[in-house]
Design an enzyme around this catalytic site. Structure first.
Site, PDB file in Angstrom:
ATOM      1  N   GLY A 121     -11.840  23.834   6.625  1.00  0.00           N
ATOM      2  CA  GLY A 121     -10.517  24.470   6.718  1.00  0.00           C
ATOM      3  C   GLY A 121     -10.154  24.700   8.171  1.00  0.00           C
ATOM      4  O   GLY A 121     -11.017  24.978   8.998  1.00  0.00           O
ATOM      5  N   ASN A 159      -6.540  16.657   5.049  1.00  0.00           N
ATOM      6  CA  ASN A 159      -5.215  16.093   5.276  1.00  0.00           C
ATOM      7  C   ASN A 159      -4.918  16.174   6.772  1.00  0.00           C
ATOM      8  O   ASN A 159      -4.663  17.257   7.310  1.00  0.00           O
ATOM      9  CB  ASN A 159      -4.164  16.867   4.473  1.00  0.00           C
ATOM     10  N   GLY A 201      -6.932  26.259  10.967  1.00  0.00           N
ATOM     11  CA  GLY A 201      -5.742  27.082  11.122  1.00  0.00           C
ATOM     12  C   GLY A 201      -5.977  27.984  12.310  1.00  0.00           C
ATOM     13  O   GLY A 201      -5.607  27.678  13.448  1.00  0.00           O
ATOM     14  N   GLU A 202      -6.653  29.097  12.016  1.00  0.00           N
ATOM     15  CA  GLU A 202      -6.827  30.127  13.038  1.00  0.00           C
ATOM     16  C   GLU A 202      -7.554  29.638  14.282  1.00  0.00           C
ATOM     17  O   GLU A 202      -7.273  30.085  15.390  1.00  0.00           O
ATOM     18  CB  GLU A 202      -7.560  31.310  12.414  1.00  0.00           C
ATOM     19  N   GLY A 222       2.689  33.931   7.189  1.00  0.00           N
ATOM     20  CA  GLY A 222       2.197  35.293   7.035  1.00  0.00           C
ATOM     21  C   GLY A 222       1.429  35.752   8.269  1.00  0.00           C
ATOM     22  O   GLY A 222       1.595  36.870   8.720  1.00  0.00           O
ATOM     23  N   GLY A 225       2.312  27.961   3.662  1.00  0.00           N
ATOM     24  CA  GLY A 225       2.940  27.040   4.607  1.00  0.00           C
ATOM     25  C   GLY A 225       1.932  26.087   5.213  1.00  0.00           C
ATOM     26  O   GLY A 225       2.264  25.258   6.060  1.00  0.00           O
TER      27      GLY A 225
HETATM   28 MO1  MOS Z   1      -5.360  35.161   8.506  1.00  0.00          MO
HETATM   29  S1  MOS Z   1      -5.140  36.669   9.902  1.00  0.00           S
HETATM   30  O1  MOS Z   1      -6.760  35.606   7.736  1.00  0.00           O
HETATM   31  O2  MOS Z   1      -3.940  35.290   7.596  1.00  0.00           O
END
Ligand code: MOS
Length: 742
Positions: free
Chosen positions: A700, A629, A702-703, A233, A461
């Site tokens: 967490g 993980n 990711g970003e 996304g 994902g």
């Molecule tokens: Mo992220 S831009 O908070 O999906």
């Protein structure tokens, strides 16, 4: 009661995705994979001007074409309620077809519903729309529409900067960027006369339900949103876009299931983008490299009707120590489609500017850029004057430099070679906020010794199915394969949006509490059933673990299998419920500065004779709290680094000044990084639990992996070529000015 003792084999290891086999065998169902008997296909008609008014829509020809059931316009679609932002989040609050004003190219003006997709596409092409058009404003250079606002300020940055002897003053730009998840946006809408069922590719199904219920004018209980899998996304699927109410309205009107898939081309104007930014950075320092002032003044474009703040100043106030600082923001309206969050919203373009400026200051000082950052490491968050919950940026910098071999760097431009290649080495720091959202979860313990953890969140994902199962397995001391996870359905307990890298950290308290509640109920069953093994025991003295109810001071193997306990008590299963609050609710949000940190070290290769630039190698060290993980977390950071390559070297949405159309609205012309572009990547996690965030200490990830990468790349490009690129992406034509020779 069970103890939530974290069993090391279930938390922290590199577990493969539990839904992996479904995905690699093609059995995972995405929104557009759904088909139903009697289903019809909907195709929107998009405005072909970027600014103006609809004069007339002629649907006669389209209406008479084969297979066409109905052509909807503003005249016959019915009413959509305009949402208030306090009710639910949208990026386009203007409901579809609300008025006849065209504010951006591609705005939906009609919707064709037909038996087949091909019939709907043909009829959509036959809808004739005439416009009163004005030239659109899609100018990339920005001047603020209003007086700039202040994000944060301390001391007297302008005064100090004016007096300073050592300073830099540069403006950095990031272009409009368009999210390109492989899965196209889609809605499959069903209406049974009472309830809507919406199959969506949503990063936030609970918000989606609230928003759609309000727009359709029904109570939330009459909307069910299902998102089993999401093909990424990147923020474009955080909040509902207008195809969803259009599909739902057609399903209600026609009494047939409706599938509406947004084409790749439409995704350049109907499902959000990151606005361009223009950021002036002014920094001053002592000869020893101590920052004496920092000013960050940034602008971003927004759509005509909507406002999304690209919060580039998010990290600026706390990343480095300086007594004088000022961060301001402003926006400029353009005839562009609504902007939205794109991976690492705000901080990612913001850190491109901040970290580029730090690199330029290091060059100005003749100082190593790692050393410059170490000399400005703050003791606490100087913007909010609170301690950091857990900050290990210094260690990220040192560990990254060590793994990369940074001490071998020759700082002179073009001085490092390998074979016929000129090497450029650059680095940047990064950060990303850590917060908890409200979340609920349930954990069911079944007679067969298995468990199911459930929450109405979604796996975009990133591994949410897997980490939910891990958390529940850990709290119950069950093997991972005994636990399955259910999500992606608003019929489950309301879970968090998958945004801001917050889903994992938000789920921890809810899942642990639900597991404990289930365990408590299993213990109650054991006592109630009057099993001889537990006669005379107090509830506190019993635990659930390894699929058994057992005495706290004895190993699980000594206990009675849960199945036997439940059968003896006369029940098939017990279900525990748990809730977790938001960071805002427990006040930790105010008492601590909560962020993840990291450092990137990159190597580019430059072939002057061919003008060929490649990103060759990246070392990234992330301080993301406890890693639940290691495999899915590493996958997130690797993906983000590849996206950083795209941001640094490839991605840019260009507009046609005549009609405001995104010109490169396809994957042939909007270039995203592919596997063939990917560098060698070494990701290392520090793994310090941050227990301000939750009991497991998981923030967490990711970003954060995207933040800083582009600045590290442009710094490396400068080191290789002597050309400082301040407007992304780096283009070969920028580098032709290089005086570095082979
Ligand atoms: Mo992220 S831009 O908070 O999906």
């Amino acid at each position: 009661m069970t103890s939530a003792t974290v069993a090391p084999p279930v938390i922290g290891g590199g577990f493969t995705r539990v839904e992996g086999p479904l995905k690699v065998t093609g059995r995972a169902r995405y929104a557009a994979d759904r088909t139903f008997p009697g289903m019809l296909h909907a195709v929107p008609v998009c405005a072909t001007v970027g600014n103006g008014r609809i004069r007339r829509i002629d649907t006669d020809v389209a209406q008479g074409m084969p297979g066409v059931h109905k052509v909807y316009t503003r005249e016959n679609i019915g009413h959509f309620h305009r949402l208030h932002e306090a009710v639910a989040k949208l990026d386009e609050y203007r409901p579809p077809f609300e008025d006849d004003v065209i504010r951006y190219y591609g705005q939906y003006v009609a919707l064709v519903v037909a038996e087949t997709l091909e019939q709907a596409m043909a009829a959509a092409a036959a809808v004739r729309v005439s416009y009163e058009a004005q030239p659109p404003n899609v100018e990339i250079t920005l001047a603020p529409d209003d007086e700039p606002g202040i994000d944060t300020e301390r001391g007297d940055a302008p005064g100090e900067f004016a007096r300073a002897a050592i300073k830099i003053d540069h403006t950095y730009g990031t272009p409009p960027e368009t999210h390109n998840p492989i899965e196209l946006h889609a809605t499959v809408a069903l209406y049974d006369g009472h309830t809507f069922t919406l199959y969506e590719c949503s990063q936030g199904i609970v918000n989606h339900r609230t928003a759609l219920a309000a727009m359709l004018g029904v109570p939330p209980e009459q909307v069910r949103v299902v998102t089993e899998h999401v093909g990424s996304g990147f923020g474009s699927k955080l909040w509902p876009w207008t195809q969803s109410p259009l599909a739902a309205a057609a399903a209600r009107d026609l009494g047939r299931p409706i599938k509406l898939v947004v084409s790749r081309r439409m995704m350049f104007h109907n499902t959000g983008h990151r606005g361009n930014t223009q950021q002036r950075m002014r920094l001053s320092a002592t000869p020893e490299g101590k920052l004496t002032s920092l000013q960050h003044d940034y602008l971003f474009h927004v759509a005509m009707e909507e406002y999304h703040k690209e919060f580039c100043g998010e990290a600026t106030g706390f990343l480095y120590s300086t007594p004088n600082l000022r961060v301001t923001y402003g926006s400029a309206r353009r005839n562009v489609a609504p902007t939205t969050s794109m991976r690492g919203p705000g901080a990612v373009p913001g850190l491109f500017a901040v970290e580029s400026a730090m690199d330029e200051l290091a060059v100005e000082l003749g100082m190593d850029p790692v050393e410059l950052r170490l000399r400005n490491e703050p003791e606490r968050d100087e913007a909010d004057n609170v301690p950091f919950s857990s900050r290990h940026l210094r260690e990220c910098l040192l560990a990254g430099a060590e793994r990369f071999g940074w001490t071998r760097r020759d700082p002179r431009v073009g001085a490092m070679r390998r074979g016929g290649l000129v090497l450029g080495w650059g680095m940047a720091a990064c950060s990303w906020p850590a917060r908890r959202l409200k979340a609920e979860a349930s954990v069911e313990l079944r007679a067969d010794g298995t468990a199911r953890v459930a929450s109405a969140t979604q796996d975009i994902g990133t591994g949410t199915y897997t980490v939910m199962a891990q958390m529940a397995a850990s709290a119950l001391s069950l093997p991972l394969e005994k636990v399955d996870a259910a999500l992606g359905d608003t019929a489950l307990p309301p879970g968090p949006t998958s945004g801001g890298s917050m889903a994992t950290g938000s789920l921890v308290p809810a899942v642990l509490a639900a597991a404990r509640d289930a365990a408590r109920q299993a213990v109650d069953c054991a006592l109630r059933a009057g099993l001889p093994a537990f006669r005379g025991w107090a509830p506190d003295a019993l635990r659930v673990g390894g699929g058994r109810v057992h005495a706290a001071d004895r190993p699980p193997s000594s206990g009675v299998p849960i199945g036997e306990v439940l059968r003896a008590a006369g029940c098939d299963s017990v279900t525990g419920h748990g809730k977790g609050d938001a960071s805002e609710d427990d006040g930790s949000f105010k008492r601590y500065s909560t962020h993840s940190f990291g450092a990137h070290f990159v190597e580019v290769t430059w072939e002057p004779a061919l003008a060929r630039l490649r990103l060759a190698r990246v070392v990234t060290v992330i301080d993301g709290g406890k890693i639940i993980n290691a495999r899915t977390a590493r996958n997130q950071i690797e993906g983000a680094i590849v996206m950083g390559l795209g941001m640094g070297m490839l991605e840019e949405t260009s507009y046609d000044a005549r009609n405001g159309a995104p010109i490169n609205n396809n994957l042939a012309d909007y270039i995203v990084a592919t596997h063939a572009d990917a560098p060698e990547i070494d990701v290392h996690f520090l793994d310090y639990p941050d227990t301000v965030i939750n009991e497991l200490g998981a923030r967490g990830v990711g970003e954060i992996g995207l933040a800083g990468v582009a600045a590290a790349i442009t710094s490396a490009v400068y080191h290789a070529t002597g050309v400082r690129v301040r407007d992304l992406p780096v283009k070969i034509e920028d580098l032709l000015a290089s005086e570095v020779r082979a």
